[in-house]
Scaffold this motif. Sequence first.
Motif, short mmCIF file in Angstrom:
data_model
loop_
_atom_site.label_atom_id
_atom_site.label_comp_id
_atom_site.label_asym_id
_atom_site.label_seq_id
_atom_site.Cartn_x
_atom_site.Cartn_y
_atom_site.Cartn_z
N ARG A 124 46.09 36.69 48.37
CA ARG A 124 46.00 36.94 47.07
C ARG A 124 44.50 37.32 46.64
O ARG A 124 43.79 36.72 47.07
N LEU A 125 44.56 38.49 46.17
CA LEU A 125 43.31 39.10 45.62
C LEU A 125 43.19 38.81 44.10
O LEU A 125 44.00 39.52 43.55
N GLU A 126 42.44 37.96 43.38
CA GLU A 126 42.57 37.98 42.23
C GLU A 126 41.55 38.95 41.52
O GLU A 126 40.63 39.58 41.96
N GLN A 127 41.95 39.12 40.25
CA GLN A 127 41.29 40.17 39.47
C GLN A 127 39.97 40.24 39.56
O GLN A 127 39.23 41.16 39.56
N GLU A 128 39.59 39.03 39.26
CA GLU A 128 38.02 38.84 38.79
C GLU A 128 37.05 38.89 40.16
O GLU A 128 35.87 39.03 39.86
N LYS A 129 37.83 38.96 41.39
CA LYS A 129 36.91 39.24 42.36
C LYS A 129 36.64 40.54 42.40
O LYS A 129 35.80 40.85 43.42
N ILE A 130 37.30 41.57 42.00
CA ILE A 130 37.07 42.97 42.17
C ILE A 130 35.81 43.41 41.28
O ILE A 130 35.48 42.99 40.10
N PRO A 131 34.87 44.00 42.08
CA PRO A 131 33.53 44.36 41.37
C PRO A 131 33.84 45.30 40.13
O PRO A 131 34.70 46.13 40.16
N HIS A 132 32.76 44.97 39.26
CA HIS A 132 33.14 45.83 38.03
C HIS A 132 32.85 47.16 38.15
O HIS A 132 33.70 47.90 37.44
N PRO A 133 32.12 47.97 38.93
CA PRO A 133 32.16 49.25 39.09
C PRO A 133 33.26 49.93 39.59
O PRO A 133 33.80 51.03 38.91
N TYR A 134 33.80 49.29 40.55
CA TYR A 134 35.38 49.63 40.97
C TYR A 134 36.27 49.44 39.91
O TYR A 134 37.00 50.59 39.84
N ALA A 135 36.33 48.47 39.21
CA ALA A 135 37.12 48.31 38.18
C ALA A 135 37.25 49.53 37.34
O ALA A 135 38.17 49.82 36.52
N MET A 136 35.82 49.80 36.72
CA MET A 136 35.80 50.71 35.79
C MET A 136 36.26 52.03 36.02
O MET A 136 36.87 52.68 35.37
N LYS A 137 36.00 52.38 37.26
CA LYS A 137 36.35 53.67 37.87
C LYS A 137 37.87 53.78 37.84
O LYS A 137 38.42 54.93 37.52
N LYS A 138 38.61 52.72 38.17
CA LYS A 138 39.88 52.59 38.26
C LYS A 138 40.73 52.79 36.92
O LYS A 138 41.65 53.14 36.60
#
Length: 214
Positions: free
Chosen positions: A191-205
């Motif tokens: 399980r990879l929780e949403q909040e664990k994903i770093p902000h810069p990566y999330a913004m790019k996606k």
Amino acid sequence: MLLDILVEEHINKDENTFEKRFNLKYDEKLIRIRILDDQLAQKLFFGINDLSIPHSQFVSLNIPCEKVFVLENLTNFSNIFNFLTLPNLTDSIAIFGKGFQIGLLKNAHWLSDKQIIYWGDIDAHGFQILSQIRGGYFPKTCSCMMDFETFYEFEDLSITGIDTTVTELAHLTQDEHQLFTQLLERNEKNRLEQEKIPHPYAMKKIIGAMREQH
């Protein structure tokens, strides 16, 4: 019951909740919305961009936007989707899906012509919710950051998820279902929780997902 007999012509026989059965006011579920376009927020809600709306009012809305992000996790909803950290997203709103309470969106027919992007945890339950949205409500829903690339990029941040007896989901893409199956086969770190994903990566996606929808 006696009350059913006395007001038989005025009851909702399919409802078990007392208030709904007898057409009384009841405490409705609230659906939280973020308006990601400040011009849209100003035009519709006098600049207010974070609203919680009773379910009966939500389903009758018709917000004139193009894209709707549905997020499973409140942490991401509050922090990533706010104007201090995210650029203005034209013609876009976000809805807090609140896990399996996503069913509250079922009768919101005004969402049918929107470009819906769902971002949930990468785990069995996240994929179940994604399949539920596509199968029961909005079949053209796209997923965001629920793929092999994202999972393996941050696999060291994954934890052990909750078991499920569901092994087949009819409304996933081939790649999504393959990832879902691999997670089921793991005994831990599935399980990879949403909040664990770093902000810069999330913004790019997120920006990439918006471009793909055009």
